[in-house]
Design a protein around this motif. Structure first.
Motif, mmCIF file in Angstrom:
data_model
loop_
_atom_site.group_PDB
_atom_site.id
_atom_site.type_symbol
_atom_site.label_atom_id
_atom_site.label_comp_id
_atom_site.label_asym_id
_atom_site.label_seq_id
_atom_site.Cartn_x
_atom_site.Cartn_y
_atom_site.Cartn_z
ATOM 1 N N SER A 1 -4.621 -9.845 -4.796
ATOM 2 C CA SER A 1 -3.572 -10.375 -3.923
ATOM 3 C C SER A 1 -3.756 -10.016 -2.456
ATOM 4 C CB SER A 1 -2.195 -9.873 -4.398
ATOM 5 O OG SER A 1 -2.129 -8.461 -4.364
ATOM 6 N N ILE A 2 -4.591 -9.025 -2.146
ATOM 7 C CA ILE A 2 -4.804 -8.628 -0.751
ATOM 8 C C ILE A 2 -5.575 -9.725 -0.020
ATOM 9 C CG2 ILE A 2 -6.044 -7.002 0.732
ATOM 10 C CD1 ILE A 2 -5.316 -4.795 -1.142
ATOM 11 N N GLN A 3 -5.031 -10.172 1.098
ATOM 12 C CA GLN A 3 -5.633 -11.263 1.854
ATOM 13 C C GLN A 3 -6.631 -10.796 2.901
ATOM 14 O OE1 GLN A 3 -5.019 -14.389 0.980
ATOM 15 N NE2 GLN A 3 -3.526 -13.733 -0.565
ATOM 16 N N HIS A 4 -6.488 -9.557 3.374
ATOM 17 C CA HIS A 4 -7.331 -9.052 4.458
ATOM 18 C C HIS A 4 -8.154 -7.863 3.956
ATOM 19 C CE1 HIS A 4 -4.967 -11.590 7.100
ATOM 20 N NE2 HIS A 4 -3.864 -11.030 6.616
ATOM 21 N N PRO A 5 -9.471 -7.929 4.049
ATOM 22 C CA PRO A 5 -10.321 -6.857 3.520
ATOM 23 C C PRO A 5 -10.045 -5.485 4.124
ATOM 24 C CG PRO A 5 -11.623 -8.815 3.991
ATOM 25 C CD PRO A 5 -10.266 -9.068 4.548
ATOM 26 N N TRP A 6 -9.589 -5.432 5.371
ATOM 27 C CA TRP A 6 -9.358 -4.127 5.989
ATOM 28 C C TRP A 6 -8.227 -3.362 5.291
ATOM 29 C CZ3 TRP A 6 -4.512 -3.301 7.992
ATOM 30 C CH2 TRP A 6 -3.733 -4.412 8.319
ATOM 31 N N ILE A 7 -7.305 -4.078 4.654
ATOM 32 C CA ILE A 7 -6.254 -3.395 3.896
ATOM 33 C C ILE A 7 -6.858 -2.690 2.685
ATOM 34 C CG2 ILE A 7 -4.132 -3.734 2.575
ATOM 35 C CD1 ILE A 7 -3.476 -6.093 4.342
ATOM 36 N N ALA A 8 -7.788 -3.354 2.009
ATOM 37 C CA ALA A 8 -8.473 -2.736 0.877
ATOM 38 C C ALA A 8 -9.257 -1.505 1.310
ATOM 39 C CB ALA A 8 -9.406 -3.752 0.210
ATOM 40 N N ASN B 1 -12.419 -7.086 -2.669
ATOM 41 C CA ASN B 1 -11.500 -6.008 -2.296
ATOM 42 C C ASN B 1 -11.806 -4.712 -3.035
ATOM 43 O OD1 ASN B 1 -9.973 -7.548 -0.457
ATOM 44 N ND2 ASN B 1 -8.691 -8.372 -2.087
ATOM 45 N N THR B 2 -12.162 -4.829 -4.319
ATOM 46 C CA THR B 2 -12.483 -3.629 -5.092
ATOM 47 C C THR B 2 -13.735 -2.949 -4.565
ATOM 48 O OG1 THR B 2 -11.475 -4.581 -7.081
ATOM 49 C CG2 THR B 2 -12.979 -2.735 -7.389
ATOM 50 N N TYR B 3 -14.751 -3.743 -4.262
ATOM 51 C CA TYR B 3 -15.995 -3.137 -3.772
ATOM 52 C C TYR B 3 -15.796 -2.457 -2.428
ATOM 53 C CZ TYR B 3 -20.882 -2.356 -2.742
ATOM 54 O OH TYR B 3 -22.081 -1.746 -2.449
ATOM 55 N N VAL C 1 -20.136 1.500 -10.368
ATOM 56 C CA VAL C 1 -20.868 0.235 -10.281
ATOM 57 C C VAL C 1 -20.118 -0.894 -10.987
ATOM 58 C CG1 VAL C 1 -22.955 -0.949 -11.059
ATOM 59 C CG2 VAL C 1 -23.134 1.285 -9.954
ATOM 60 N N PHE C 2 -19.525 -0.594 -12.128
ATOM 61 C CA PHE C 2 -18.904 -1.646 -12.937
ATOM 62 C C PHE C 2 -17.412 -1.826 -12.659
ATOM 63 C CE2 PHE C 2 -22.521 -0.499 -15.842
ATOM 64 C CZ PHE C 2 -23.193 -1.712 -15.689
ATOM 65 N N TRP C 3 -16.846 -1.047 -11.731
ATOM 66 C CA TRP C 3 -15.407 -1.133 -11.500
ATOM 67 C C TRP C 3 -14.957 -2.495 -10.968
ATOM 68 C CZ3 TRP C 3 -12.777 3.748 -12.241
ATOM 69 C CH2 TRP C 3 -11.391 3.608 -12.286
ATOM 70 N N PRO C 4 -15.704 -3.191 -10.120
ATOM 71 C CA PRO C 4 -15.270 -4.534 -9.707
ATOM 72 C C PRO C 4 -15.062 -5.481 -10.882
ATOM 73 C CG PRO C 4 -16.964 -3.736 -8.220
ATOM 74 C CD PRO C 4 -16.887 -2.747 -9.340
ATOM 75 N N SER C 5 -15.906 -5.397 -11.898
ATOM 76 C CA SER C 5 -15.710 -6.231 -13.087
ATOM 77 C C SER C 5 -14.453 -5.824 -13.835
ATOM 78 C CB SER C 5 -16.920 -6.120 -14.023
ATOM 79 O OG SER C 5 -18.075 -6.656 -13.420
ATOM 80 N N PHE C 6 -14.151 -4.539 -13.842
ATOM 81 C CA PHE C 6 -12.944 -4.046 -14.508
ATOM 82 C C PHE C 6 -11.690 -4.638 -13.857
ATOM 83 C CE2 PHE C 6 -9.487 -1.025 -15.042
ATOM 84 C CZ PHE C 6 -9.572 -0.663 -16.366
ATOM 85 N N ASN C 7 -11.624 -4.612 -12.533
ATOM 86 C CA ASN C 7 -10.446 -5.119 -11.834
ATOM 87 C C ASN C 7 -10.368 -6.643 -11.835
ATOM 88 O OD1 ASN C 7 -9.491 -2.589 -11.264
ATOM 89 N ND2 ASN C 7 -10.061 -2.602 -9.105
ATOM 90 N N SER C 8 -11.486 -7.320 -12.034
ATOM 91 C CA SER C 8 -11.490 -8.786 -11.977
ATOM 92 C C SER C 8 -11.531 -9.446 -13.345
ATOM 93 C CB SER C 8 -12.696 -9.275 -11.158
ATOM 94 O OG SER C 8 -13.917 -8.941 -11.808
ATOM 95 N N LEU C 9 -11.547 -8.649 -14.415
ATOM 96 C CA LEU C 9 -11.703 -9.215 -15.755
ATOM 97 C C LEU C 9 -10.604 -10.226 -16.070
ATOM 98 C CD1 LEU C 9 -13.164 -9.176 -18.508
ATOM 99 C CD2 LEU C 9 -11.628 -7.327 -19.194
ATOM 100 N N LEU C 10 -9.360 -9.892 -15.749
ATOM 101 C CA LEU C 10 -8.237 -10.775 -16.064
ATOM 102 C C LEU C 10 -7.622 -11.399 -14.818
ATOM 103 C CD1 LEU C 10 -6.492 -8.520 -18.730
ATOM 104 C CD2 LEU C 10 -8.052 -10.411 -19.131
ATOM 105 N N ALA C 11 -8.268 -11.235 -13.681
ATOM 106 C CA ALA C 11 -7.712 -11.744 -12.429
ATOM 107 C C ALA C 11 -7.892 -13.250 -12.321
ATOM 108 C CB ALA C 11 -8.376 -11.056 -11.239
#
Length: 401
Positions: free
Chosen positions: A272-279, A225-227, A206-216
């Motif tokens: 940095s990923i521009q297209h959600p399908w890549i994520a 993209n993380t979700y 649940v909290f992983w999107p915040s982890f990846n976006s904390l310093l983004a």
């Protein structure tokens, strides 16, 4: 207790007191400015999410052993609160290389310790875990300094090597511990421990999107993209679990590990990923490599190298991190190649060299220093229990079964 083992009561409390005294002295004489350590204030919601993730999420995530629940949650909490103070001190000492000292970076760095703890879970006593945590944090910061200073890797990307470093440092450390006796059956899970461990997995998920976006820099893109990567990896985990099980049923081991693979894989490229399908593709591949890795590593790799990765951190965090690092190189090459129309091959080659060099430096440093740390932890001075006491709370806690 045999005389060659150190008394638990005479070692752990006094060592904790010594560390806390050193931290107090350091903070008293040279405390980082409050404006640096807490800024920017608009990042506090993400900081709070990462705090929940590291304390609650990993605390319950590590409850995979049926008689080691108190130690899994309690010692994780102890290591986190000690380690965050250590991180702030180390970052302050290395302020020449880093722009700022923050609690957010300290918490993210503690993820490496939580991951490594899962590899040695049940075998390392509290004294060994504290020493391992302090050594690992210092080495991780040195590794980040090398990546940033010599390879010019952005600060937030050096921090995202935390999964890779934590997994392979822990695997290297656990390889130096003696194997438990063949008849010891305490290193198994139970329905209750599996349930609590799955609860921790849900917290982390649940909290992983915040982890990846904390310093983004681009928070919205990183969260999206993380979700998506996490969602696809979770769905794929259920699908692959049913397909690979003999009776066609879901296996908690697969769900426990593979649902997080998307968050690990996307960590390098979330903003940095521009297209959600890549994520989404990266989330799917991460889940696949985790489920397949759990089969291959546990049956072939671990017995051959005499590894006992208690929580399966190698295929939960290590392999998806390797996949994410490789994907970051490929996407970087494609992005730069399209933008420059493949005209500047020398600059493109340099970017590839930097990405691969940072990856190789991180994993080699983790393995080498992990092996050395494992040897240090097994000297007689740090041992407080016999190998037959592995995977049991009763030596450290007041327990009534």
């Amino acid at each position: 207790m045999p005389s060659r083992y150190l008394s638990f009561r005479c070692s752990v409390p006094w060592f904790i007191l010594l560390l806390e005294t050193l931290f107090l002295i350091r903070f008293f004489f040279c405390f980082p400015g409050a404006g640096n350590i807490y800024s920017p204030s608009n990042r506090y919601p993400e900081f709070q999410d990462v705090h929940h993730m590291v304390i609650f999420g990993f605390g319950f995530f590590l409850m995979v052993l049926r008689r080691y629940g108190f130690s899994s949650t309690g010692l994780n909490f102890l290591l986190i609160v000690l380690g965050v103070q250590c991180c702030v001190v180390v970052e302050d000492l290395l302020l020449f290389f880093f722009l700022s000292c923050s609690l957010g970076k300290a918490l993210v760095s503690m993820t490496a310790v939580a991951i490594s703890t899962g590899a040695v879970l049940g075998k390392a006593n509290p004294l060994q875990l504290i020493v391992m945590s302090l050594v690992e944090l210092i080495i991780f910061y040195v590794s980040r300094c090398i990546n940033r200073t010599f390879l010019q890797v952005p600060d937030h990307l050096t921090l995202m090597h935390v999964h890779l470093f934590g997994a392979y440092f822990g695997v290297a450390v656990t390889s130096r511990f003696p194997e438990p006796p063949p008849g010891l059956d305490k290193n198994r899970s139970s329905p209750k421990s599996d349930l609590f461990s799955m609860l921790g997995t849900v917290f982390v998920w649940v909290f992983w999107p915040s982890f990846n976006s904390l310093l983004a820099d681009s928070k919205e893109k990183a969260v999206l993209n993380t979700y998506l990567a996490l969602a696809v990896s979770a769905v794929a985990a259920f699908m692959l679990s049913a397909l690979t099980s003999k009776d066609g049923k879901f296996r908690m081991t697969h769900i426990h590990s593979a649902v997080l693979a998307g968050g690990v894989t996307i960590s390098y490229t979330a903003q940095s990923i521009q297209h959600p399908w890549i994520a989404m593709i990266l989330g799917l591949l991460g889940s696949v490599i985790t489920v397949l890795g759990s089969h291959c590593l546990q049956r072939c790799f671990n017995p051959a190298f005499k590894l006992q990765d208690t929580s399966g951190v190698h295929f939960t965090f290590g392999l998806p991190a390797v996949l994410g690092a490789v994907a970051a190189v490929v996407l970087h090459v494609i992005e730069e190649g399209i933008s420059t129309r493949w005209n500047s091959l020398s600059s493109l080659g340099y970017l590839i060299f930097v990405d691969i060099g940072a990856f190789c430096q991180t994993i080699s440093t983790a393995l080498l220093t992990g092996l050395i740390t494992g040897l240090i932890l097994n000297i007689k001075l740090l041992k407080t229990l016999h190998v037959s006491k592995y995977f049991d709370d009763q030596f450290y806690w007041e327990v009534s079964f």
